[in-house]
Each structure stands twice: as structure tokens, then as C-alpha cells.
Motif scaffolding. Structure first.
Motif, PDB file in Angstrom:
ATOM      1  N   PRO A   1       0.805   5.806  47.014  1.00 48.07           N
ATOM      2  CA  PRO A   1       0.006   4.922  47.688  1.00 48.07           C
ATOM      3  C   PRO A   1       0.148   3.439  46.707  1.00 48.07           C
ATOM      4  O   PRO A   1      -0.683   3.076  46.217  1.00 48.07           O
ATOM      5  CB  PRO A   1      -1.378   5.325  47.367  1.00 48.07           C
ATOM      6  N   ILE A   2       1.412   3.076  46.467  1.00 47.37           N
ATOM      7  CA  ILE A   2       1.586   1.975  45.763  1.00 47.37           C
ATOM      8  C   ILE A   2       2.652   1.072  46.210  1.00 47.37           C
ATOM      9  O   ILE A   2       3.578   1.397  47.147  1.00 47.37           O
ATOM     10  CB  ILE A   2       2.546   2.719  44.594  1.00 47.37           C
TER      11      ILE A   2
ATOM     12  N   ILE B   1      -5.538  -1.412  51.687  1.00 48.88           N
ATOM     13  CA  ILE B   1      -4.744  -1.428  50.532  1.00 48.88           C
ATOM     14  C   ILE B   1      -5.498  -2.462  49.651  1.00 48.88           C
ATOM     15  O   ILE B   1      -5.676  -3.524  50.170  1.00 48.88           O
ATOM     16  CB  ILE B   1      -3.380  -1.878  50.826  1.00 48.88           C
ATOM     17  N   ALA B   2      -5.917  -1.993  48.442  1.00 49.48           N
ATOM     18  CA  ALA B   2      -6.893  -2.642  47.559  1.00 49.48           C
ATOM     19  C   ALA B   2      -5.665  -3.578  46.791  1.00 49.48           C
ATOM     20  O   ALA B   2      -4.752  -2.941  46.076  1.00 49.48           O
ATOM     21  CB  ALA B   2      -7.658  -2.044  46.618  1.00 49.48           C
TER      22      ALA B   2
ATOM     23  N   ASP C   1      -2.037  -0.232  36.271  1.00 46.26           N
ATOM     24  CA  ASP C   1      -1.691   1.051  35.861  1.00 46.26           C
ATOM     25  C   ASP C   1      -2.217   2.108  36.826  1.00 46.26           C
ATOM     26  O   ASP C   1      -2.824   1.750  37.763  1.00 46.26           O
ATOM     27  CB  ASP C   1      -2.396   1.491  34.459  1.00 46.26           C
ATOM     28  N   GLY C   2      -2.119   3.525  36.314  1.00 46.46           N
ATOM     29  CA  GLY C   2      -2.340   4.588  37.174  1.00 46.46           C
ATOM     30  C   GLY C   2      -3.897   4.620  37.099  1.00 46.46           C
ATOM     31  O   GLY C   2      -4.557   5.284  38.198  1.00 46.46           O
ATOM     32  N   GLU C   3      -4.707   4.258  36.090  1.00 47.72           N
ATOM     33  CA  GLU C   3      -6.250   4.099  36.189  1.00 47.72           C
ATOM     34  C   GLU C   3      -6.775   3.342  37.152  1.00 47.72           C
ATOM     35  O   GLU C   3      -7.414   3.605  37.946  1.00 47.72           O
ATOM     36  CB  GLU C   3      -6.678   4.057  34.885  1.00 47.72           C
ATOM     37  N   GLY C   4      -6.049   2.344  37.343  1.00 43.38           N
ATOM     38  CA  GLY C   4      -6.272   1.262  38.473  1.00 43.38           C
ATOM     39  C   GLY C   4      -6.180   1.640  39.767  1.00 43.38           C
ATOM     40  O   GLY C   4      -6.874   1.479  40.668  1.00 43.38           O
ATOM     41  N   LEU C   5      -5.037   2.627  39.894  1.00 41.53           N
ATOM     42  CA  LEU C   5      -4.732   3.142  41.309  1.00 41.53           C
ATOM     43  C   LEU C   5      -5.879   4.383  41.671  1.00 41.53           C
ATOM     44  O   LEU C   5      -6.446   4.272  42.700  1.00 41.53           O
ATOM     45  CB  LEU C   5      -3.369   3.838  41.278  1.00 41.53           C
ATOM     46  N   ALA C   6      -6.236   5.147  40.699  1.00 43.00           N
ATOM     47  CA  ALA C   6      -7.458   5.832  40.843  1.00 43.00           C
ATOM     48  C   ALA C   6      -8.839   5.039  41.095  1.00 43.00           C
ATOM     49  O   ALA C   6      -9.592   5.748  41.896  1.00 43.00           O
ATOM     50  CB  ALA C   6      -7.430   6.707  39.609  1.00 43.00           C
TER      51      ALA C   6
ATOM     52  N   ALA D   1      -3.085   1.056  46.180  1.00 48.50           N
ATOM     53  CA  ALA D   1      -3.184  -0.270  45.709  1.00 48.50           C
ATOM     54  C   ALA D   1      -1.904  -1.028  45.692  1.00 48.50           C
ATOM     55  O   ALA D   1      -1.043  -0.490  45.747  1.00 48.50           O
ATOM     56  CB  ALA D   1      -3.517  -0.052  44.250  1.00 48.50           C
ATOM     57  N   GLN D   2      -2.279  -2.437  45.886  1.00 51.31           N
ATOM     58  CA  GLN D   2      -1.043  -3.268  45.730  1.00 51.31           C
ATOM     59  C   GLN D   2      -0.922  -3.717  44.166  1.00 51.31           C
ATOM     60  O   GLN D   2      -1.847  -4.243  43.773  1.00 51.31           O
ATOM     61  CB  GLN D   2      -1.314  -4.384  46.741  1.00 51.31           C
ATOM     62  N   PHE D   3       0.114  -3.708  43.553  1.00 50.87           N
ATOM     63  CA  PHE D   3       0.495  -4.236  42.461  1.00 50.87           C
ATOM     64  C   PHE D   3       1.480  -5.310  42.432  1.00 50.87           C
ATOM     65  O   PHE D   3       2.460  -5.291  42.842  1.00 50.87           O
ATOM     66  CB  PHE D   3       1.265  -2.974  41.440  1.00 50.87           C
ATOM     67  N   GLY D   4       0.773  -6.583  41.870  1.00 49.45           N
ATOM     68  CA  GLY D   4       1.677  -7.998  41.941  1.00 49.45           C
ATOM     69  C   GLY D   4       2.266  -8.189  40.440  1.00 49.45           C
ATOM     70  O   GLY D   4       3.349  -7.982  40.389  1.00 49.45           O
ATOM     71  N   THR D   5       1.351  -8.381  39.398  1.00 50.92           N
ATOM     72  CA  THR D   5       1.894  -8.844  38.460  1.00 50.92           C
ATOM     73  C   THR D   5       2.427  -7.640  37.636  1.00 50.92           C
ATOM     74  O   THR D   5       3.513  -8.027  36.856  1.00 50.92           O
ATOM     75  CB  THR D   5       0.756  -9.463  37.474  1.00 50.92           C
ATOM     76  N   ARG D   6       2.218  -6.473  37.914  1.00 51.93           N
ATOM     77  CA  ARG D   6       2.804  -5.305  37.206  1.00 51.93           C
ATOM     78  C   ARG D   6       4.393  -5.324  37.606  1.00 51.93           C
ATOM     79  O   ARG D   6       5.216  -5.223  36.852  1.00 51.93           O
ATOM     80  CB  ARG D   6       2.191  -4.018  37.644  1.00 51.93           C
ATOM     81  N   PHE D   7       4.844  -5.641  38.781  1.00 44.70           N
ATOM     82  CA  PHE D   7       5.970  -5.573  39.469  1.00 44.70           C
ATOM     83  C   PHE D   7       6.571  -6.950  39.036  1.00 44.70           C
ATOM     84  O   PHE D   7       7.934  -7.053  38.962  1.00 44.70           O
ATOM     85  CB  PHE D   7       6.008  -5.301  40.776  1.00 44.70           C
ATOM     86  N   LEU D   8       5.869  -7.873  38.771  1.00 44.45           N
ATOM     87  CA  LEU D   8       6.426  -9.388  38.509  1.00 44.45           C
ATOM     88  C   LEU D   8       7.241  -9.022  37.034  1.00 44.45           C
ATOM     89  O   LEU D   8       8.181  -9.382  37.107  1.00 44.45           O
ATOM     90  CB  LEU D   8       5.511 -10.493  38.322  1.00 44.45           C
TER      91      LEU D   8
END
Length: 320
Positions: A16-17, A172-173, A179-184, A194-201
């Protein structure tokens, strides 16, 4: 590793990433291809792309993996109709649309067999999108880089509000996850991913100028600003441009003057040319939670591993 949720079942992905569609950073094939290969949903950002470049990126992703991927389309961009013609003709697996209403595109993409996800920042827009027939919602909170909700309601509250208001549609939040804590936390709020922007930036595959990445990597959680109120608000790193806009807004300068100042600076200046002083260095508050630039595959794997570890630390309820 597989983590099954309503969103992973809908999209056909293992985890779910979701990698956010970020203009310039994922306006090509390298980043979305790496994320999709790793089990998440990679997203091509069509916003600044010319049609031939977009077609080539789709070709490269499809040649590199048989896993699902998405294309993000801001509906306000110049030539949006031509982009939609291309995406429908290519029968892309997933469309993530933003900055406009779903009625403009939903029927044609459904006919092409494309899953339609729509970006929203409130219960009213979520209900309208759900009523139009979208397959899932990307719910954005104030922490997000780029375009947060005008009311600056936090992701914590926004996701819960939309989940309660439109429980029939997978969510999708987005905003503040690194991080994974945020996903949880996202899944606990009722989201299916969860959608990750800055992390993949801040990934090796992110197609940004090194100066942009360095500026974001050095940022703390309090180093972003929101500017462009009444114009088209964005969250970005504090710099010379952000300071000028903040002062104009603080002193209630005329709207036309603020528009001119806002338009004089662009994301391209920072992302492509490396001008992180006068350009728009868009980034989320989660920049302060990131301390390394990593390959996208490693980021996906680490998020999943951190999620699993976070679950083991959650206290079980005590029973009498």
C-alpha cells in the motif's frame, strides 16, 4: 512482503505504497518504474511533459515491468484534452487526476478500462468525486508539499473526515508520510494506502537538480512555508522567493502584485535549473524526517519493513 488492503486489491499491487506524481521529479520513467517493480504504485507526473515525452515514458515503464503504474494529470494544465486522448489510447492501468472535476474524464477512461483515482482535500469534494464514480480517492492534508488544502487541515483530521463521510470508496492518504510508522498510521486512520511524495523526491531516480535535492535533504520539519493564498497555494521550502511572498501576504499587498510575484518564480527554475534561492522548491513537512537519498527500491522495501516493525511495537489491549 505483501500487505493486503482494499487499495492493493483494487490496484493489483503488493504494497500500500503510492509514489506521488511530482512534476519534474517523476516526469519520466526512472522513478515510477523502480517503484512499480518494487511492489508499490509508481506514478508518472504528466504535468510538465510534452506528448512525445509522455508517450516515451509510458513505453519505457511498460517495457520494464508488467506491474501496474499510474499517470498523474493536473486537469488545469495546458493541453489536458490532448493528454487525455493519449492516455485513453494507451489504456493506461491507473489515472490519478487532480485540480479539476472527475466528470470531465470519468466516462472515457472507464470505457478504456482505466482505474480512476481523484485527488481531494475535503469531504464535499470527496463526496462529489465518489458520486461521479471514481474508483478511489487520494486525500491530501496540510503537511503535503506542492498543493495542500486551502484550509490547511492536517492529514490526521482530513483522512478521518473523508473516511467517515465516504466509507464506500477506498482512500489513499497523502501528506506528511515518510516512513513505515507513517504508513501504519495511515492505515489506522482508515486509508488503504499512503502516498509518499517528499520521500521519493529524495530518491536516486528522482529527476531533479542536485541542488534541489540537497536543499530538501537539509530541511527540518519547520522549514517549509505556504504561500500563494488566494492565488493557488503551495507548500515549499523557505527561500528568497518564499520570504518575498510571505511579506507581501503579511502586508496585504494588492492581489495583482502578489500574482505577478508568484508567477515570476517557477518550479522549473528550482527543479531543472537548480535555482533554489529564487525558484519554487516544493516539498512537504516530512522533509525533516528524511536523512538520506536512497534507491527507490530500497525506499519501498524499507517502508514495508518499518511498517511490519511498527506493528510489533503496538500495545495489545488488556483484558480483565
Amino acid at each position: 512482503m505483501r500487505i493486503e488492503t482494499p487499495v492493493t486489491r483494487l490496484l493489483g499491487v503488493d504494497l500500500p505504497i503510492v509514489q506521488a506524481g511530482m512534476s519534474w521529479a517523476s516526469s519520466g520513467s526512472a522513478l515510477p518504474l523502480a517503484v512499480s517493480r518494487a511492489g508499490g504504485l509508481g506514478v508518472i507526473a504528466a504535468g510538465p511533459m510534452r506528448l512525445p515525452d509522455l508517450a516515451r515514458a509510458i513505453d519505457e515503464v511498460e517495457a520494464g515491468t508488467d506491474r501496474p503504474y499510474a499517470v498523474n494529470l493536473p486537469l488545469y494544465r495546458k493541453g489536458a484534452e490532448e493528454v487525455m486522448d493519449l492516455l485513453c489510447a494507451r489504456r493506461i492501468p491507473v489515472l490519478i487526476a487532480s485540480q479539476g472535476g472527475p466528470k470531465r474524464y470519468i466516462e472515457r477512461f472507464k470505457d478504456a478500462g482505466t482505474l480512476c483515482l481523484h485527488v481531494v482535500a475535503g469531504e464535499e469534494h470527496a463526496a462529489k468525486a465518489a458520486g461521479a464514480g471514481v474508483d478511489a480517492l487520494v486525500v491530501v492534508g496540510a503537511e503535503a508539499g506542492g498543493h495542500p488544502p486551502a484550509g490547511l487541515v492536517s492529514t490526521l483530521v482530513m483522512v478521518r473526515a473523508v473516511a467517515r463521510h465516504t466509507p464506500e470508496v477506498p482512500i489513499i492518504a497523502s501528506g506528511g508520510f515518510a516512513d513505515g510508522e507513517g504508513l501504519a498510521a495511515a492505515l489506522a486512520l482508515g486509508a488503504g494506502a499512503a502516498q509518499f511524495g517528499t520521500r521519493f523526491l529524495l530518491s536516486e531516480e528522482s529527476d531533479l537538480h542536485p541542488a534541489y535535492k540537497a536543499a530538501v535533504l537539509a530541511a527540518g520539519v519547520g522549514d517549509t512555508r505556504t504561500v500563494g493564498h488566494q492565488i493557488g497555494m503551495i507548500r515549499l521550502l523557505a527561500n528568497e522567493f518564499a520570504d518575498r511572498m510571505t511579506e507581501l501576504e503579511r502586508t496585504a499587498a494588492a492581489l495583482e502584485r502578489r500574482r505577478a510575484e508568484f508567477a515570476a518564480s517557477t518550479l522549473r527554475m528550482a527543479a531543472f535549473e537548480g535555482d533554489v534561492v529564487r525558484g519554487k522548491v516544493e516539498a512537504g513537512q516530512s522533509a525533516g524526517l528524511i536523512d538520506a537519498i536512497l534507491p527507490a527500491e530500497v525506499i519501498v522495501r524499507t517502508l514495508a519493513e518499518e511498517y511490519a516493525a511498527a506493528l510489533t511495537r503496538m500495545p495489545a489491549p488488556l483484558r480483565d
